[in-house]
Design a protein around this motif. Structure first.
Motif, PDB file in Angstrom:
ATOM      1  N   ALA A  19       1.016  -1.273  -0.170  1.00 46.89           N
ATOM      2  CA  ALA A  19       0.076   0.039   0.078  1.00 46.89           C
ATOM      3  C   ALA A  19       0.955   1.544  -0.145  1.00 46.89           C
ATOM      4  CB  ALA A  19      -0.803  -0.048   1.093  1.00 46.89           C
ATOM      5  N   ALA A  20       1.804   1.344   0.815  1.00 42.44           N
ATOM      6  CA  ALA A  20       3.082   2.332   0.969  1.00 42.44           C
ATOM      7  C   ALA A  20       3.381   2.717  -0.386  1.00 42.44           C
ATOM      8  CB  ALA A  20       4.036   2.354   1.882  1.00 42.44           C
ATOM      9  N   ALA A  21       3.842   1.619  -0.994  1.00 39.19           N
ATOM     10  CA  ALA A  21       4.539   1.891  -2.545  1.00 39.19           C
ATOM     11  C   ALA A  21       3.616   2.206  -3.621  1.00 39.19           C
ATOM     12  CB  ALA A  21       5.475   0.449  -3.010  1.00 39.19           C
ATOM     13  N   SER A 118       6.760  -1.523   7.738  1.00 35.81           N
ATOM     14  CA  SER A 118       5.619  -1.214   7.947  1.00 35.81           C
ATOM     15  C   SER A 118       5.349   0.181   8.684  1.00 35.81           C
ATOM     16  CB  SER A 118       4.991  -2.343   9.142  1.00 35.81           C
ATOM     17  OG  SER A 118       3.741  -2.172   9.382  1.00 35.81           O
ATOM     18  N   GLY A 119       4.203   0.813   8.528  1.00 31.00           N
ATOM     19  CA  GLY A 119       4.113   2.125   9.039  1.00 31.00           C
ATOM     20  C   GLY A 119       3.158   1.836  10.207  1.00 31.00           C
ATOM     21  N   ASP A 120       2.918   0.538  10.603  1.00 33.72           N
ATOM     22  CA  ASP A 120       1.693   0.415  11.784  1.00 33.72           C
ATOM     23  C   ASP A 120       1.978   0.533  13.049  1.00 33.72           C
ATOM     24  OD1 ASP A 120      -0.304  -0.691  13.157  1.00 33.72           O
ATOM     25  OD2 ASP A 120      -0.520  -2.644  12.041  1.00 33.72           O
ATOM     26  N   GLY A 121       1.314   1.763  13.638  1.00 39.05           N
ATOM     27  CA  GLY A 121       1.615   2.240  15.028  1.00 39.05           C
ATOM     28  C   GLY A 121       1.357   1.152  16.225  1.00 39.05           C
ATOM     29  N   ASP A 122       0.768   0.046  15.671  1.00 39.66           N
ATOM     30  CA  ASP A 122       0.554  -1.067  16.944  1.00 39.66           C
ATOM     31  C   ASP A 122       2.008  -1.593  17.001  1.00 39.66           C
ATOM     32  OD1 ASP A 122      -2.055  -0.804  16.922  1.00 39.66           O
ATOM     33  OD2 ASP A 122      -2.563  -2.548  15.478  1.00 39.66           O
ATOM     34  N   PHE A 123       2.973  -1.467  16.106  1.00 41.61           N
ATOM     35  CA  PHE A 123       4.224  -2.000  16.451  1.00 41.61           C
ATOM     36  C   PHE A 123       5.398  -1.292  17.355  1.00 41.61           C
ATOM     37  CE2 PHE A 123       3.476  -4.277  11.833  1.00 41.61           C
ATOM     38  CZ  PHE A 123       3.349  -5.601  12.808  1.00 41.61           C
ATOM     39  N   VAL A 143       6.028   9.223   4.750  1.00 40.33           N
ATOM     40  CA  VAL A 143       5.489  10.341   5.188  1.00 40.33           C
ATOM     41  C   VAL A 143       4.918  11.037   3.868  1.00 40.33           C
ATOM     42  CG1 VAL A 143       6.570  10.428   7.274  1.00 40.33           C
ATOM     43  CG2 VAL A 143       7.545  11.734   5.510  1.00 40.33           C
ATOM     44  N   ARG A 144       5.441  10.667   2.761  1.00 36.54           N
ATOM     45  CA  ARG A 144       5.286  11.399   1.596  1.00 36.54           C
ATOM     46  C   ARG A 144       3.861  11.292   0.806  1.00 36.54           C
ATOM     47  NH1 ARG A 144      11.120  11.706  -0.363  1.00 36.54           N
ATOM     48  NH2 ARG A 144      11.915  12.767   1.506  1.00 36.54           N
ATOM     49  N   PRO A 148       0.109  10.276   5.394  1.00 39.21           N
ATOM     50  CA  PRO A 148       1.270   9.522   5.646  1.00 39.21           C
ATOM     51  C   PRO A 148       0.814   8.128   6.079  1.00 39.21           C
ATOM     52  CG  PRO A 148       1.278  11.705   6.686  1.00 39.21           C
ATOM     53  CD  PRO A 148       0.036  11.700   6.333  1.00 39.21           C
ATOM     54  N   MET A 149       1.647   7.068   5.739  1.00 39.78           N
ATOM     55  CA  MET A 149       1.463   5.692   5.762  1.00 39.78           C
ATOM     56  C   MET A 149       2.201   5.298   7.106  1.00 39.78           C
ATOM     57  SD  MET A 149      -0.224   3.968   3.442  1.00 39.78           S
ATOM     58  CE  MET A 149       0.097   2.360   3.491  1.00 39.78           C
ATOM     59  N   VAL A 150       2.911   6.176   7.713  1.00 42.36           N
ATOM     60  CA  VAL A 150       3.652   5.538   9.002  1.00 42.36           C
ATOM     61  C   VAL A 150       3.025   6.544  10.057  1.00 42.36           C
ATOM     62  CG1 VAL A 150       5.508   7.321   8.467  1.00 42.36           C
ATOM     63  CG2 VAL A 150       5.882   5.340  10.241  1.00 42.36           C
ATOM     64  N   ALA A 151       2.729   5.708  11.125  1.00 38.89           N
ATOM     65  CA  ALA A 151       2.175   6.245  12.500  1.00 38.89           C
ATOM     66  C   ALA A 151       3.370   7.110  13.172  1.00 38.89           C
ATOM     67  CB  ALA A 151       1.721   5.270  13.243  1.00 38.89           C
ATOM     68  N   ASP A 152       2.756   8.179  13.558  1.00 43.05           N
ATOM     69  CA  ASP A 152       3.932   9.106  14.326  1.00 43.05           C
ATOM     70  C   ASP A 152       4.647   8.321  15.465  1.00 43.05           C
ATOM     71  OD1 ASP A 152       5.087  11.523  14.255  1.00 43.05           O
ATOM     72  OD2 ASP A 152       4.336  12.064  16.098  1.00 43.05           O
TER      73      ASP A 152
END
Length: 200
Positions: A19-21, A118-123, A143-144, A148-152
């Protein structure tokens, strides 16, 4: 960011990375990705996580899964679960977070640096736990994209954040204008992740 003698392991959340790519407009060449990181240190393992729809006659992800299996990736798959939500819609669920977290914790004793795709904040808690074991953890996401796909919180926790768009020149799949029936380049770089909705 990398030390030549450090032991590396890649953990790829397949759906999240795809999904990010896709949001950045490119497909990933998994051979280039693996070879690129193998050149940065001692690559111990490259794990790829994905759920598979089992009863589908043709799964568009199957060629990718098979190719990765034969080309140096450790595949972790499980069948998707189908359920009906509160409003009566059929949904498919295929979350691989637990499998990925267990493998990361098990590998943490054998590596110096973990790369989490992965950008999943659960990690975030997983990254924190691995760091307490003395292992560095880099997160690869973007983040572009909009949003953004990555959780802060994941980005803050990681030792390094690697922007996927900046990796694109090194890991993007070259698109060939091919004639129908010609798939010779697939054998060189491996299949890309096909859109599950695209049957073409």
């Amino acid at each position: 960011m990398f030390y030549k003698e450090e032991r590396l392991a890649l953990f790829i959340d397949g759906a999240n990375l795809y999904a990010a790519a896709r949001s950045l407009g490119f497909d990933i060449d998994y051979k280039r990705l693996r070879d690129g990181f193998a050149g940065e240190g001692r690559l111990m393992r490259a794990f790829y996580y994905t759920a598979l729809v089992e009863d589908q006659e043709y799964s568009p992800i199957r060629p990718l899964v098979d190719w990765l299996d034969y080309n140096g990736y450790t595949m972790v798959t499980k069948p998707t679960k189908e359920f009906t939500d509160a409003s009566g819609r059929r949904k498919i669920k295929g979350n691989m977070d637990i499998e990925l977290a267990i493998d990361v914790m098990e590998m943490a004793d054998h590596v110096d640096h973990i790369l989490l795709f992965s950008g999943d904040g659960d990690f975030r808690r997983l990254v924190e736990a691995v760091q307490r074991k003395g292992v560095r953890c880099s997160v690869v996401s973007t983040v572009r994209s909009q949003p953004p796909m990555v959780a802060d919180e994941l980005r803050r926790q990681a030792d390094n954040f690697i922007e996927l768009q900046e990796l694109a020149p090194f890991i993007a799949r070259a698109h060939h204008h091919r004639e129908q029936g010609s798939t010779h380049h697939d054998h060189q770089s491996g299949p890309t992740m096909y859109d599950p909705d695209d049957r073409g």
